[in-house]
Design an enzyme around this catalytic site. Structure first.
Site, short mmCIF file in Angstrom:
data_model
loop_
_atom_site.label_atom_id
_atom_site.label_comp_id
_atom_site.label_asym_id
_atom_site.label_seq_id
_atom_site.Cartn_x
_atom_site.Cartn_y
_atom_site.Cartn_z
N ARG A 168 0.91 -1.15 0.00
CA ARG A 168 0.00 0.00 0.00
C ARG A 168 0.94 1.19 0.00
NH1 ARG A 168 -2.34 4.14 -0.62
NH2 ARG A 168 -4.26 4.82 0.40
N HIS A 171 1.96 6.93 2.12
CA HIS A 171 0.87 7.89 2.11
C HIS A 171 0.60 8.42 3.51
CE1 HIS A 171 -1.14 4.23 3.47
NE2 HIS A 171 -2.14 4.99 3.91
N HIS A 173 -3.00 10.62 5.62
CA HIS A 173 -4.36 11.13 5.43
C HIS A 173 -4.77 12.00 6.61
CE1 HIS A 173 -4.56 7.23 7.39
NE2 HIS A 173 -4.35 6.64 6.26
N GLU A 177 -6.21 6.38 11.52
CA GLU A 177 -6.40 5.03 10.96
C GLU A 177 -6.15 3.97 12.03
OE1 GLU A 177 -4.38 3.96 7.17
OE2 GLU A 177 -3.38 2.41 8.38
N HIS A 216 3.06 6.74 6.31
CA HIS A 216 3.35 5.34 6.60
C HIS A 216 3.19 4.50 5.34
CE1 HIS A 216 -0.97 6.06 7.28
NE2 HIS A 216 -1.17 4.82 6.87
N GLU A 238 -11.06 6.60 0.79
CA GLU A 238 -9.74 6.00 0.61
C GLU A 238 -9.04 6.50 -0.65
OE1 GLU A 238 -6.51 3.16 1.09
OE2 GLU A 238 -7.86 4.26 2.41
#
Length: 465
Positions: A168, A171, A173, A177, A216, A238
């Protein structure tokens, strides 16, 4: 003579016109798309179709013959033609219908008599979420947010799968999370605002947490990984995360070179689009090889972003088990509290509510049902399967009953500094008996059987402790 015959024919023409108009005509082409104006409104012919009531063949389950407010679970999966009938309520359904949905949602087709009015829609199956597929067969992700559950305003969820060695992408946000690993294992990595570094391996049953704005990455290990992500914003998307590739693509290369102390040519080979989920080089077996040493050092254990929940023993109760992780034991996740609940066949997560938080629940295994009660008198019963999400608003009472023949397992997630709930049984048992008798008209023998301790999961007739 010819003129006389013609005159007679013309005299008969008005009488013949209705017959001519009614006579069938040869059609050399398809009928027009639209009918005539004569079809609007009252019937000119009064030719109304008549016939007998459709012969709908079905048989009722024993629970359907009981008084509706008993509300026994109806297993429609073993019924050829399930019907919306309970006791003297409802009626048969000749169709058209989606029999698959009816069979797995019996409490929607034939709700208990105790259901009333309309609550929020407290159910969403991840199976109905659009799946975003990663590149190079690297994995997939599907999400739930207020687009599909408008009333789930406090939390949103993502179910993500990474194939072995897949990433993944790096990134961050705006939302916090919280994650539960469902199967497999992965390596998680992050750097905090102080420059302290973090890297750890987590496996099925473990939890991680990344605060808002902390960059992360996640990489699957040898067996691949699937994990559940819960965010503290119901409208989280997402697709709107801040990706490393996008940052580099949308910053002038001259600025990047100045910022990173390199040349513009250093960025000639950066991807021309985001990666999101993509295949990568397998992580080294020795995690020490990926520990980056900085002047700030590593993130202290007390502030760690991972919690090895899989190694915590479950608290056994009569009808199953419960284990809790919250900021009391996992401090960095300062507003996320969760419980993994196991309910044996026939058992039930006791009737309860959460005084300070909505509840976001994901079903990991088995099948169950829940009734959401909303003041003053609305109640709706929902049926859930593995892969479904339930959402119960703050202080709205509910239970979760195991309706299958295997253990039911789910995770309850709260936005709270401690996992707490109010249990109906404990409340009634801990209230002076005379007050309860005057209010609910319960007998002394019933009151004597109530327990003042919280049960969490109560046993059913088919339950083994």
């Amino acid at each position: 003579m010819k003129l006389e015959a013609l005159s007679q024919a013309l005299c008969l023409l008005p009488a013949l016109l209705p017959l001519i108009e009614a006579a069938p005509t040869r059609r050399d082409s398809n009928p027009p798309l639209r009918g005539s104006e004569a079809l609007v409104g009252y019937s000119s012919t009064e030719n109304i179709a008549t016939g007998s009531k459709p012969d709908v063949k079905y048989s009722l389950l024993p629970g359907q013959k009981e008084t509706p407010d008993i509300g026994a679970y109806l297993d429609f999966e073993k019924v050829d033609n399930p019907q919306p009938i309970r006791g003297s309520t409802g009626g048969d359904d000749p169709g058209p219908r989606n029999y698959y949905y009816d069979r797995i949602n019996s409490d929607k087709l034939a709700p208990p008599g105790t259901d009333n009015g309309q609550t929020i829609n407290a159910q969403w199956p991840f199976g109905l979420s659009h799946n975003r597929l990663g590149i190079d067969s690297a994995g997939w992700a599907r999400q739930e947010n207020t687009v599909v559950m408008p009333d789930a305003t406090q939390m949103a969820g993502v179910d993500m799968r990474l194939e072995p060695a897949a990433y993944r992408e790096l990134h961050w946000h705006v939302a916090a999370e919280w994650s539960l690993v469902l199967n497999g294992s992965c390596r998680i990595q992050a750097v905090n605002e102080n420059g302290e570094t973090f890297v750890d391996d987590v496996s099925a049953g473990d939890v991680w947490f990344f605060p808002p704005g902390i960059p992360h990455s996640i990489q699957a290990l040898d067996e691949g990984v699937e994990f559940l992500l819960v965010f503290d914003q119901g409208d989280f998307n997402e697709d709107n995360t801040f990706l490393a590739t996008e940052v580099f693509l949308h910053t002038p290369k001259e600025v990047l070179a100045k910022d990173l102390g390199t040349t513009v040519a250093a960025f000639d080979d950066i991807p021309d689009d985001e990666l999101y989920i993509f295949a990568g080089t397998a992580a080294p077996k020795d995690i020490e090889k990926q520990n980056v040493t900085t002047a700030s050092g590593v993130i202290p254990r007390t502030e760690s972003y991972s919690y090895h929940f899989s190694e915590q023993d479950a608290h056994e109760v009569a009808g199953g088990s419960v284990k809790i992780v919250d900021p009391l034991t996992f401090p960095v996740a300062n507003n996320f509290s969760a419980a993994i609940v196991t309910v044996h066949p026939g058992g039930m997560r006791e009737i309860h509510w959460h005084p300070t938080s909505d509840e976001w629940t994901f079903f990991i295994q088995g099948q169950g049902r829940a009734t959401l009660f909303t003041a003053p008198n609305a109640a709706t019963t929902f049926d859930y399967r593995a892969g479904d999400i339930a959402y119960f608003p703050q202080s709205n009472s509910h239970y979760i009953e195991n309706t299958g023949d295997e253990d039911l397992m789910f995770v309850e997630v709260l936005q709270a500094s401690q996992f707490t709930d109010m249990a109906l049984g404990q409340w009634i048992a801990s209230t002076p008996r005379q007050i309860v008798k005057d209010t609910l008209k319960l007998s002394d023998s019933t009151l004597a059987s109530l327990k003042t301790e919280k049960q969490y999961v109560v046993a059913g007739s088919n339950t083994t402790a």
